[in-house]
Design a protein around this motif. Structure first.
Motif, PDB file in Angstrom:
ATOM      1  N   GLY A 101       0.798  -1.227   0.000  1.00  8.07           N
ATOM      2  CA  GLY A 101       0.000   0.000   0.000  1.00  8.07           C
ATOM      3  C   GLY A 101       0.826   1.269   0.000  1.00  8.07           C
ATOM      4  O   GLY A 101       0.473   2.261  -0.621  1.00  8.07           O
ATOM      5  N   ARG A 102       1.928   1.259   0.727  1.00  5.29           N
ATOM      6  CA  ARG A 102       2.913   2.346   0.800  1.00  5.29           C
ATOM      7  C   ARG A 102       2.438   3.630   1.477  1.00  5.29           C
ATOM      8  O   ARG A 102       3.226   4.534   1.679  1.00  5.29           O
ATOM      9  N   TYR A 103       1.155   3.761   1.799  1.00  7.99           N
ATOM     10  CA  TYR A 103       0.670   5.003   2.387  1.00  7.99           C
ATOM     11  C   TYR A 103      -0.039   4.727   3.696  1.00  7.99           C
ATOM     12  O   TYR A 103      -0.628   3.680   3.881  1.00  7.99           O
ATOM     13  N   GLY A 104      -0.014   5.720   4.575  1.00  8.63           N
ATOM     14  CA  GLY A 104      -0.735   5.633   5.833  1.00  8.63           C
ATOM     15  C   GLY A 104      -0.767   6.990   6.488  1.00  8.63           C
ATOM     16  O   GLY A 104      -0.274   7.978   5.941  1.00  8.63           O
ATOM     17  N   MET A 105      -1.348   7.032   7.650  1.00 11.77           N
ATOM     18  CA  MET A 105      -1.463   8.265   8.421  1.00 11.77           C
ATOM     19  C   MET A 105      -0.488   8.179   9.598  1.00 11.77           C
ATOM     20  O   MET A 105      -0.545   7.243  10.394  1.00 11.77           O
TER      21      MET A 105
END
Length: 173
Positions: free
Chosen positions: A22-26
């Motif tokens: 996914g490579r993205y997060g918060m």
């Protein structure tokens, strides 16, 4: 194939795979003042060390708030939405030139027009300590069935499971 929530090694493997995919997060600091909202960040995961690296600038609120290190959390959701996780650990600035070189690419460069030599460019190292992971591998048909069953019987829908996983990080390198 379903992930066994009772198997910590399997849960860890699944978590790191989803972060890499996914490579993205918060990402955000917890317990600080003033309160800062979590912000979207691109993650560069290193499961072998339990670290996740992020590009940023030294003049951002996030970078300034972790200059001496701070407790933080990173929240991710898989692209197919069957895994959600909240990782806790220690976040610190770490201007690691080798990792800047390793992870630099056209997408990163778009955010940093002054390039790899920008004096404000730095990395944040998140040493993941543990994670709470929720899995829902039911699919849309099972989801619809569980919602209908819950409304008909008054019981909560059974859409997945959760597990707490020790990631062993948050130690200084």
């Amino acid at each position: 194939m379903a992930t066994d929530t009772q198997n910590p090694a399997e849960m860890q493997e699944r978590l790191w795979k989803e972060i890499a995919k996914g490579r993205y997060g918060m990402l955000g600091v917890v317990g600080g003042a003033p309160v800062q909202h979590f912000q979207p960040m691109t993650a560069f995961a290193e499961p072998e060390t339990g670290d996740i690296w992020f590009f940023t600038r030294t003049d951002t609120d996030l970078a300034r708030s972790v200059a001496d290190g701070a407790e933080a959390m990173f929240v991710v959701q898989s692209k197919d939405q069957d895994l959600q996780a909240c990782l806790s650990g220690r976040l610190e600035q770490n201007h690691d030139q080798a990792r800047i070189e390793k992870y630099w690419g056209p997408v990163v460069a778009a955010w940093y027009p002054d390039g790899k030599d920008d004096p404000r460019l730095t990395m944040l190292r998140f040493a993941a300590r543990d994670a709470q992971i929720w899995l829902s591998e039911a699919g849309p048909v099972r989801f619809a069935y569980e919602i209908a069953r819950a409304n008909a019987t008054g019981r909560e829908p059974d859409l997945g499971d959760r597990a707490h996983v020790d990631l062993g990080g948050a130690a200084p390198h």
